[in-house]
Design an enzyme around this catalytic site. Structure first.
Site, PDB file in Angstrom:
ATOM      1  N   TYR A 137     -13.572  -4.342   9.308  1.00 13.44           N
ATOM      2  CA  TYR A 137     -12.260  -3.684   9.295  1.00 13.44           C
ATOM      3  C   TYR A 137     -11.640  -3.680  10.687  1.00 13.44           C
ATOM      4  O   TYR A 137     -10.463  -4.024  10.861  1.00 13.44           O
ATOM      5  CB  TYR A 137     -12.419  -2.264   8.763  1.00 13.44           C
ATOM      6  CG  TYR A 137     -11.192  -1.403   8.872  1.00 13.44           C
ATOM      7  CD1 TYR A 137     -10.175  -1.482   7.921  1.00 13.44           C
ATOM      8  CD2 TYR A 137     -11.050  -0.475   9.910  1.00 13.44           C
ATOM      9  CE1 TYR A 137      -9.046  -0.680   8.013  1.00 13.44           C
ATOM     10  CE2 TYR A 137      -9.941   0.335  10.004  1.00 13.44           C
ATOM     11  CZ  TYR A 137      -8.934   0.232   9.053  1.00 13.44           C
ATOM     12  OH  TYR A 137      -7.811   1.028   9.153  1.00 13.44           O
ATOM     13  N   LYS A 161      -8.141  -5.457  11.948  1.00 12.12           N
ATOM     14  CA  LYS A 161      -7.052  -4.709  12.570  1.00 12.12           C
ATOM     15  C   LYS A 161      -6.754  -5.232  13.981  1.00 12.12           C
ATOM     16  O   LYS A 161      -5.599  -5.219  14.424  1.00 12.12           O
ATOM     17  CB  LYS A 161      -7.391  -3.219  12.605  1.00 12.12           C
ATOM     18  CG  LYS A 161      -7.401  -2.558  11.231  1.00 12.12           C
ATOM     19  CD  LYS A 161      -6.035  -2.621  10.571  1.00 12.12           C
ATOM     20  CE  LYS A 161      -5.971  -1.820   9.297  1.00 12.12           C
ATOM     21  NZ  LYS A 161      -4.625  -1.875   8.650  1.00 12.12           N
ATOM     22  N   GLY A 182       0.828  -1.204   0.000  1.00  9.46           N
ATOM     23  CA  GLY A 182       0.000   0.000   0.000  1.00  9.46           C
ATOM     24  C   GLY A 182       0.856   1.244   0.000  1.00  9.46           C
ATOM     25  O   GLY A 182       0.536   2.237   0.665  1.00  9.46           O
ATOM     26  N   ALA A 183       1.938   1.220  -0.781  1.00  9.21           N
ATOM     27  CA  ALA A 183       2.989   2.232  -0.657  1.00  9.21           C
ATOM     28  C   ALA A 183       2.837   3.412  -1.593  1.00  9.21           C
ATOM     29  O   ALA A 183       3.662   4.325  -1.566  1.00  9.21           O
ATOM     30  CB  ALA A 183       4.356   1.581  -0.888  1.00  9.21           C
ATOM     31  N   ASP A 219      -1.774  -7.883  -6.432  1.00  8.98           N
ATOM     32  CA  ASP A 219      -3.023  -8.103  -5.710  1.00  8.98           C
ATOM     33  C   ASP A 219      -2.724  -9.013  -4.530  1.00  8.98           C
ATOM     34  O   ASP A 219      -2.512 -10.217  -4.699  1.00  8.98           O
ATOM     35  CB  ASP A 219      -4.052  -8.736  -6.646  1.00  8.98           C
ATOM     36  CG  ASP A 219      -5.385  -9.007  -5.957  1.00  8.98           C
ATOM     37  OD1 ASP A 219      -5.508  -8.731  -4.745  1.00  8.98           O
ATOM     38  OD2 ASP A 219      -6.300  -9.527  -6.640  1.00  8.98           O
ATOM     39  N   SER A 240      -4.835  -0.073  13.665  1.00 11.11           N
ATOM     40  CA  SER A 240      -5.668   1.132  13.745  1.00 11.11           C
ATOM     41  C   SER A 240      -6.269   1.214  15.142  1.00 11.11           C
ATOM     42  O   SER A 240      -6.527   0.188  15.778  1.00 11.11           O
ATOM     43  CB  SER A 240      -6.794   1.067  12.706  1.00 11.11           C
ATOM     44  OG  SER A 240      -7.780   2.048  12.949  1.00 11.11           O
ATOM     45  N   ILE A 263      -5.406   9.959  11.110  1.00 12.71           N
ATOM     46  CA  ILE A 263      -4.312  10.489  10.301  1.00 12.71           C
ATOM     47  C   ILE A 263      -4.900  11.168   9.067  1.00 12.71           C
ATOM     48  O   ILE A 263      -5.769  10.608   8.388  1.00 12.71           O
ATOM     49  CB  ILE A 263      -3.341   9.374   9.883  1.00 12.71           C
ATOM     50  CG1 ILE A 263      -2.815   8.635  11.124  1.00 12.71           C
ATOM     51  CG2 ILE A 263      -2.193   9.948   9.061  1.00 12.71           C
ATOM     52  CD1 ILE A 263      -2.073   9.488  12.121  1.00 12.71           C
TER      53      ILE A 263
END
Length: 263
Positions: free
Chosen positions: A167, A171, A24-25, A75, A154, A200
């Site tokens: 989600y 996490k 995810g950069a 992917d 998160s 963030i």
């Protein structure tokens, strides 16, 4: 927008000679983390999913700063693609020394609308994909008796949020994976830690429906530090966990949330 990195003398580049893979950069926290690791001397692998333009922008910034790297589209929900990603990294820039599991997605879906397919899909990209990348990089780390794995969780893992049940569960899974994997891999010189970001400020939040966006002033009021968190705040914690200074730090979760959730 032109991205720049600080020019640091070699003595201040503790990750010189290391290869870091960031998932995810291409944007947000992942892009900031990639730039920070490169500034610390690492060669970077910018893993993304069909975000070629953004990834190449990050790579250009890395190279302008005197570091090097590659960008690879993959992917992470496809085990074969993960294997190919790690293999390509090893062949082009060297075996992965540092893995940053940052890729993720957080679609807002009400609990009553979260069917089996949605649940499986969200857990796959936010948890199972990270297990795949860990599995792919650890054999070479074990062989070299050195490695760093940093998971990005998160605060939602601890507090939850309506519409983010799957989600938040994924996490939270990273918070369980981290100490367990740390015990598995510690004898091989590999540390495993988690960074837990709070609110963030990233461009992706602009894509949310208005009714899902928290007012900045409301979020700031929950924190001890009265400002929005920035991707660079998270990146700094990642660089610490990746550095030689953190060789005795493992199985830890570090909140980067302005004091939103004090321990």
């Amino acid at each position: 927008m032109t991205l720049t990195l600080p020019e640091l003398p070699l003595a201040h580049r503790p990750l010189q000679g290391r290869t870091a893979l960031v998932t995810g950069a291409a944007t947000g926290i992942g892009a900031a983390t990639t730039r920070a690791l490169a500034a610390a001397g690492a060669t970077v692998v910018i893993a993304h999913h069909a975000q070629i333009d953004q990834a190449r922008t990050v790579l250009e910034a890395v190279r302008r700063a005197g570091s090097d790297g590659i960008e690879v589209s993959a992917d992470l929900t496809d085990p074969a693609a993960v294997t190919l990603l790690v293999s390509q990294a090893a062949s082009e820039v060297g075996p992965v020394d540092i893995l940053v599991n940052n890729a993720g997605a957080y679609p807002r879906i009400a609990w009553q609308d979260t069917d089996e397919d949605a649940w499986a899909r969200i857990l796959d990209i936010n948890l199972s994909a990270h297990v795949r990348t860990c599995r792919a990089v650890t054999p070479a780390m074990i062989e070299r008796q050195w490695g760093r794995i940093i998971n990005i969780s998160s605060v939602n893992a601890r507090i939850g949020r309506p519409g983010l049940t799957a989600y938040s569960t994924a996490k939270a899974g990273l918070l369980g994976l981290t100490p367990s994997l740390a015990r598995e891999l510690g004898p091989h010189g590999i540390t495993v830690n988690t960074v837990v970001p709070g609110a963030i400020q990233v461009d992706a939040e602009n894509d949310l429906p208005v009714h899902h966006r928290a007012r900045p002033q409301d979020q700031i009021a929950r924190q001890c530090v009265p400002r929005r968190g920035q991707p660079e705040d998270v990146a700094a914690a990642v660089v610490y966990f990746a550095s030689p200074s953190a060789s005795f730090t493992t199985a830890q979760s570090l909140h980067i949330d302005g004091g939103w959730l004090p321990n």
